[in-house]
Scaffold this motif. Structure first.
Motif, PDB file in Angstrom:
ATOM      1  N   GLU A 287       0.866  -1.192   0.000  1.00 29.43           N
ATOM      2  CA  GLU A 287       0.000   0.000   0.000  1.00 29.43           C
ATOM      3  C   GLU A 287       0.896   1.233   0.000  1.00 29.43           C
ATOM      4  N   PRO A 288       1.316   1.689  -1.168  1.00 31.69           N
ATOM      5  CA  PRO A 288       2.323   2.759  -1.260  1.00 31.69           C
ATOM      6  C   PRO A 288       1.969   4.035  -0.497  1.00 31.69           C
ATOM      7  N   ALA A 289       0.716   4.460  -0.537  1.00 33.92           N
ATOM      8  CA  ALA A 289       0.353   5.715   0.121  1.00 33.92           C
ATOM      9  C   ALA A 289       0.544   5.622   1.633  1.00 33.92           C
ATOM     10  N   ILE A 410      18.080   4.788  -3.141  1.00 34.10           N
ATOM     11  CA  ILE A 410      16.771   4.156  -2.906  1.00 34.10           C
ATOM     12  C   ILE A 410      15.699   4.762  -3.810  1.00 34.10           C
ATOM     13  N   GLY A 411      15.863   6.046  -4.174  1.00 31.96           N
ATOM     14  CA  GLY A 411      14.912   6.646  -5.105  1.00 31.96           C
ATOM     15  C   GLY A 411      14.989   6.023  -6.483  1.00 31.96           C
ATOM     16  N   ARG A 412      16.180   5.578  -6.869  1.00 28.69           N
ATOM     17  CA  ARG A 412      16.367   4.936  -8.171  1.00 28.69           C
ATOM     18  C   ARG A 412      15.813   3.512  -8.183  1.00 28.69           C
ATOM     19  N   LEU A 413      15.859   2.834  -7.035  1.00 28.89           N
ATOM     20  CA  LEU A 413      15.490   1.416  -6.980  1.00 28.89           C
ATOM     21  C   LEU A 413      14.053   1.161  -6.548  1.00 28.89           C
ATOM     22  N   PRO A 417       9.724   7.873  -1.243  1.00 27.16           N
ATOM     23  CA  PRO A 417       9.754   9.327  -1.503  1.00 27.16           C
ATOM     24  C   PRO A 417      11.100   9.942  -1.122  1.00 27.16           C
ATOM     25  N   ALA A 418      12.144   9.644  -1.895  1.00 27.37           N
ATOM     26  CA  ALA A 418      13.505  10.059  -1.547  1.00 27.37           C
ATOM     27  C   ALA A 418      13.643  11.579  -1.469  1.00 27.37           C
ATOM     28  N   GLY A 419      13.014  12.302  -2.403  1.00 25.54           N
ATOM     29  CA  GLY A 419      13.112  13.755  -2.389  1.00 25.54           C
ATOM     30  C   GLY A 419      12.529  14.359  -1.129  1.00 25.54           C
ATOM     31  N   ARG A 420      11.371  13.870  -0.713  1.00 23.96           N
ATOM     32  CA  ARG A 420      10.746  14.388   0.508  1.00 23.96           C
ATOM     33  C   ARG A 420      11.559  13.992   1.745  1.00 23.96           C
ATOM     34  N   MET A 421      12.187  12.822   1.694  1.00 23.25           N
ATOM     35  CA  MET A 421      13.045  12.409   2.808  1.00 23.25           C
ATOM     36  C   MET A 421      14.252  13.344   2.944  1.00 23.25           C
ATOM     37  N   PHE A 422      14.826  13.748   1.804  1.00 25.29           N
ATOM     38  CA  PHE A 422      15.936  14.693   1.852  1.00 25.29           C
ATOM     39  C   PHE A 422      15.470  16.036   2.406  1.00 25.29           C
TER      40      PHE A 422
END
Length: 493
Positions: A287-289, A410-413, A417-422
Motif C-alpha cells: 500500500e504505497p500511500a 533508494i529513489g532509483r530502486l 519518496p527520496a526527495g521528501r526524505m531529503f
C-alpha cells in the motif's frame, strides 16, 4: 450527516499495535538512555582513559563477530511474511552454532589481538569476552520472536533490566578497584540477564533442527544483510583500531568516550525505532500511500529529535564533557564536537535503512554498502594521518557526503519518496543549526561560570531560537506539528 468512514479492523489493529509499540519502545529507550548515561557519568569518574582504551581495543575487533553471529537472521525472521515453527527452530540452532563457533574463534585468537596492539593484558580480556558470543547467539531468536509478535513491552523490559544489572555489577567492581575488569564484568552480566529474561518472556523452547524446512529465502536475506552490516561496522570502528594501534590506549580511551556519547543516543533510538518501523512497513509495502505516510512521519520524528540533540550537544560540548565525564576527559571535547556533526548526517540518512529492509532490497543495500562504506573507510584512514581529530573529521566528512547518495540510491530502486526524505533532513539540519548557534553564543557569554550554569544558559538560548524558527519558518513549524500529532496519526491510520 453520513457515518464516519472507519478503516477495516485489521488496519485499525496494525495502527493501534504500531502506536502502542512506538509509545512503549520510546518510553523504554528513555529509561535505557538514562541508565547508559548514568553509567558513563559514574564509570568515567571511577575508571581511567587507559581502562576504557584497553577494553575498546578488544571490542572494536571482536564486535565484528557479533554481526557474523547474528548473520542477519533476526531481521530475516521479523520481516518474513510467514514463519513456521520449524523455520524458527532452525534459526535458533543456526544462531546458537554461529555464536559458539565465533566464541571459540575469538578465544583462540586472543593472543593475536594482544600482539596487534602490543598490550599483553588484552589476551585474557579477549578470552573472557568470548563468552558473550555464546550468550548473544542463544538470545538472538528469542529477541526476534518478541519483535515479530510486536511484544515491545517485554522486549524493552528485558533490555532495561539487563542494562541496569550490568551497570550495577560494573560500578561495584570499579569501587572494589577492579579497573578495566569492571567493563568486562558489565558485558557478561548484561548478556546473561537479558538471555534469561528473553527466555522467560517468550515462553518458547526450540525443538530439534528440521531438515525439511524451507530456509533458502531466510538465509539469502540474512547473508546479504550481514555483509552490509559488516561493512557498516568496519567503517564505524576502523578509526578506533587505527588509534589504538598507532597512538595507544589513552588516546583511544579519549576517543572512545566521545564516540560513546554520540553513539549512545544513536543506538538507543535507532534500534528500537527500527523494531517498530520494520514490521509495520513490511506489512504496508503493498500500500504505497500508507507506506510513504508512515515512513515520512517516522523519519521526521527521528530526525528532529536526534538532530536537535547532536546540534545543541556540539554547541555545548565543553560544559557537557566537563560535567558528565570530569576534567580528566577534557581532551575529548573537540573530538566530541566533530563526531556530533557526523552523527547529524548519519541520522538524516537513517530512514533509508528502513526502506532497504522493509522492501526486501538487501542485495541492493549490499551493493551500495560496498561502495559507500569503502569510501567512508578511506576518509577515516586518510584522516588518521592527522591524529585523533583527523579520524573524527574523516568520519564527519564521509557521513555528510553519503547522506544524499543513499537517498538517490533508494529513489532509483524503489518508489520511496527520496526527495521528501531529503527535504525532511535538510529542514531539520538547518533549523537546529540556528538553534545550536544561539546555544553556543549563550554558553560563551557565561564563560567562567560552573558547567551546569553554562549548560542551562545554552539550553535556554536554543529553546528561544527554536521558538523563533517555528514562528518564522512554516515548513519547519509544520514538521513540529506533525511530530506532536504522530500518535493520533498512527491510531487513526
Amino acid at each position: 450527516m453520513g457515518e464516519e468512514k472507519r478503516p477495516p479492523p485489521a488496519e485499525r489493529s496494525l495502527a493501534a499495535r504500531a502506536a502502542s509499540g512506538a509509545a512503549v519502545t520510546m518510553g523504554a529507550q528513555l529509561a535505557k538512555v538514562a541508565v547508559q548515561f548514568g553509567g558513563i557519568v559514574l564509570l568515567a569518574r571511577l575508571l581511567s582513559p587507559r581502562d576504557y582504551g584497553l577494553v575498546a581495543m578488544v571490542m572494536a575487533i571482536v564486535g565484528v563477530g557479533e554481526i557474523l553471529r547474528d548473520f542477519g537472521l533476526s531481521a530475516a525472521a521479523v520481516q518474513a511474511p510467514l514463519l513456521s515453527r520449524e523455520q524458527r527452530d532452525n534459526l535458533f540452532w543456526i544462531n546458537t552454532l554461529f555464536g559458539s563457533a565465533l566464541g571459540l574463534a575469538v578465544y583462540l585468537g586472543a593472543g593475536a589481538i594482544a600482539a596487534l596492539y602490543k598490550e599483553p593484558e588484552l589476551r585474557v580480556i579477549t578470552q573472557v569476552l568470548a563468552l558473550t558470543f555464546v550468550f548473544n547467539g542463544i538470545t538472538t531468536q528469542f529477541r526476534a520472536h518478541l519483535n515479530r509478535d510486536m511484544r515491545f513491552g517485554r522486549l524493552a523490559s528485558a533490555d532495561v533490566i539487563g542494562q541496569v544489572a550490568g551497570l550495577a555489577a560494573a560500578v561495584a567492581a570499579a569501587l572494589a578497584g577492579a579497573g578495566y575488569w569492571a567493563l568486562v564484568i558489565q558485558q557478561l552480566v548484561q548478556g546473561i540477564v537479558i538471555l534469561l529474561l528473553m527466555v522467560m518472556a517468550t515462553r518458547w523452547l526450540p525443538g530439534l533442527p528440521h531438515r525439511g524446512a524451507q530456509m533458502g529465502g531466510l538465509l539469502n536475506f540474512g547473508w546479504a544483510l550481514m555483509a552490509t552490516q559488516l561493512l557498516a561496522y568496519a567503517s564505524t570502528n576502523i578509526g578506533q583500531v587505527v588509534i589504538g594501534q598507532r597512538l595507544g590506549s589513552v588516546a583511544l580511551g579519549q576517543f572512545n568516550r566521545a564516540f560513546a556519547l554520540v553513539t549512545m543516543p544513536l543506538n538507543q533510538i535507532n534500534a528500537p525505532a527500527t523494531s517498530v518501523a520494520l514490521p509495520t512497513l513490511s506489512r504496508l509495502r503493498g500500500e504505497p500511500a500508507r507506506y510513504n505516510a508512515f515512513l515520512l512521519r517516522g523519519q521526521t520524528v527521528m530526525v528532529h529529535f536526534m538532530v536537535a540533540l547532536f546540534a545543541v550537544g556540539c554547541a555545548l560540548a565543553e560544559p557537557l564533557i566537563l560535567l558528565v565525564l570530569g576534567r580528566q576527559w577534557q581532551p575529548a571535547i573537540p573530538i566530541f564536537r566533530i563526531l556530533a556533526i557526523g552523527g547529524i548526517f548519519q541520522m538524516a540518512a537513517y530512514a533509508a535503512y528502513w526502506v532497504f529492509l522493509s522492501k526486501g532490497l538487501t542485495g541492493a543495500q549490499l551493493r551500495y554498502a560496498i561502495v559507500s562504506r569503502s569510501f567512508l573507510i578511506a576518509c577515516i584512514v586518510t584522516g588518521s594521518y592527522w591524529g585523533v581529530l583527523g579520524v573524527a573529521s574523516g568520519y564527519a566528512v564521509g557521513t555528510a557526503l553519503l547522506w544524499p547518495s543513499v537517498l538517490w540510491w533508494i529513489g532509483r530502486l524503489s518508489d520511496a519518496p527520496a526527495g521528501r526524505m531529503f527535504g525532511n533532513g535538510a529542514r531539520a539540519t538547518l533549523g537546529y543549526a540556528l538553534c545550536a548557534a544561539a546555544a553556543w553564543l549563550a554558553c560563551e557569554l557565561t564563560v567562567g561560570h560552573a558547567p551546569l550554569l553554562r549548560l542551562l544558559a545554552g539550553a535556554t538560548g536554543a529553546a528561544a531560537a527554536l521558538a523563533l524558527v517555528c514562528l518564522l519558518w512554516p515548513g519547519f513549524r509544520r514538521d513540529v506539528a506533525e511530530i506532536l500529532g504522530s500518535r493520533h496519526l498512527l491510531r487513526s491510520a
